[in-house]
Design an enzyme around this catalytic site. Structure first.
Site, PDB file in Angstrom:
ATOM      1  N   ASP A  16      -0.242   5.025   0.941  1.00 26.35           N
ATOM      2  CA  ASP A  16      -0.661   5.988   2.190  1.00 26.35           C
ATOM      3  C   ASP A  16      -0.865   5.553   3.372  1.00 26.35           C
ATOM      4  O   ASP A  16      -1.436   4.435   3.621  1.00 26.35           O
ATOM      5  CB  ASP A  16      -2.006   6.751   1.818  1.00 26.35           C
ATOM      6  CG  ASP A  16      -2.000   8.127   2.280  1.00 26.35           C
ATOM      7  OD1 ASP A  16      -1.273   8.644   2.959  1.00 26.35           O
ATOM      8  OD2 ASP A  16      -3.069   8.903   1.804  1.00 26.35           O
ATOM      9  N   ASP A  65       0.787  -1.340   0.004  1.00 23.47           N
ATOM     10  CA  ASP A  65      -0.068   0.209  -0.176  1.00 23.47           C
ATOM     11  C   ASP A  65       0.934   1.215  -0.109  1.00 23.47           C
ATOM     12  O   ASP A  65       2.146   1.058   0.477  1.00 23.47           O
ATOM     13  CB  ASP A  65      -0.684   0.004   1.315  1.00 23.47           C
ATOM     14  CG  ASP A  65      -1.792   1.141   1.369  1.00 23.47           C
ATOM     15  OD1 ASP A  65      -2.492   1.740   0.590  1.00 23.47           O
ATOM     16  OD2 ASP A  65      -1.958   1.501   2.554  1.00 23.47           O
TER      17      ASP A  65
HETATM   18 MG   LIG Z   1      -3.078   2.894   3.645  1.00 21.54          MG
END
Ligand SMILES: [Mg+2]
Length: 275
Positions: A21, A19
């Site tokens: 963010d 991932d």
């Molecule tokens: Mg995230």
């Protein structure tokens, strides 16, 4: 519960899906340990690919952002939900070419880039992502197309997105409105569903058994990784972790990506089995 970083016996790790963010950066701020870890893995030749539910950015946008943090990657190392939606149309419905898009320009670009025609006239596929200029007319066109048999695909199920001042509705909220109106459930490609993870895996070309999924959110990142059959690593640099008995736990929990030991780190040592 998962092992904590000090006691972890890492499985063989030859590929990384991650991932963005909350893992690599928080909004506009880099997470230094993560940049260091990916830089080290890049030097060691460990392939990695980033996955993001955000359909409003292109891979080139992400490449630029990471370059600003000192991590140089190729656009092919970024799989967005927009890219995955386009690849899903291509692979699952190769005979369909006419697509109606509710979404950001990046979603339209993703569809065009694989040769699909964007149209509001008798579309065969409706693809929906976050559209900050959504209108009732756009929703009417989508509803009519789906009621006429168009395939319904959504980029990601996120209902709420954080903003500087609070929250805004995510793609999942407007996708849910169209699903309610038509009584047709969309295929969602973003996390916690598996298509985006599968797209990333095929880019890496690594074995499922030796590829890990890193994320900061149990309901999305970890569930998607587990459903795809990957070992999952929760990094506690993003949203606070809440235990939810209805969700699968991460296999490993680390405070920082510095704690992850990839196979290249111990190439000379015998492999240990996961505890
Ligand atoms: Mg995230």
């Amino acid at each position: 519960m998962a092992s904590t970083s000090s006691s972890i016996h890492w499985p063989p790790i030859e590929g990384v899906i991650s991932d963005l963010d909350g893992v690599v950066y928080r909004g506009g701020t880099a997470i230094a340990d993560a940049i260091d870890a990916f830089t080290r893995w890049q030097k060691a030749g460990v392939p990695f690919c980033f996955v993001t539910n955000n359909s409003t950015h292109t891979p080139a946008d992400v490449v630029r952002k990471l370059a600003g943090f000192g991590l140089a990657i190729a656009p092919s190392q970024v799989v967005t939900s927009a890219i995955t939606a386009a690849e899903l149309v291509r692979s699952n419905y190769p005979q369909l070419t006419k697509v109606y898009v509710i979404g950001a320009p990046s979603l339209v670009t993703a569809m065009r880039d694989i040769g699909l025609e964007i149209t509001d006239r008798s579309p065969e596929v409706v693809v929906m992502g976050l559209d900050r200029d959504i209108t009732h007319e756009k929703m009417r066109i989508a509803v009519e197309a789906i009621l006429n048999g168009a395939v319904f695909i959504g980029t990601n199920p996120d209902l709420l997105l954080p903003t500087a001042s609070g929250f805004e509705p995510g793609a999942g909220a407007t996708i849910a409105a169209i699903a309610a109106a038509t009584q047709v459930q969309p295929s969602i490609v973003g996390k916690p569903h598996v298509p985006m993870i599968e797209t990333a895996l095929s880019r890496l070309g690594t074995n499922r058994a030796s590829t890990i999924m890193i994320g900061d959110q149990v309901p999305t990142d970890i569930q998607a990784g587990k459903k795809a059959g990957l070992a999952t690593v929760l990094v506690r640099t993003g949203v606070p972790m809440r235990r939810d008995p209805s969700l699968m736990d991460p296999d490993f929990v680390v405070a920082t990506l510095r704690d992850i030991e990839v196979s290249a780190d111990r190439a000379a040592r015998p492999q240990q089995r996961r505890a």
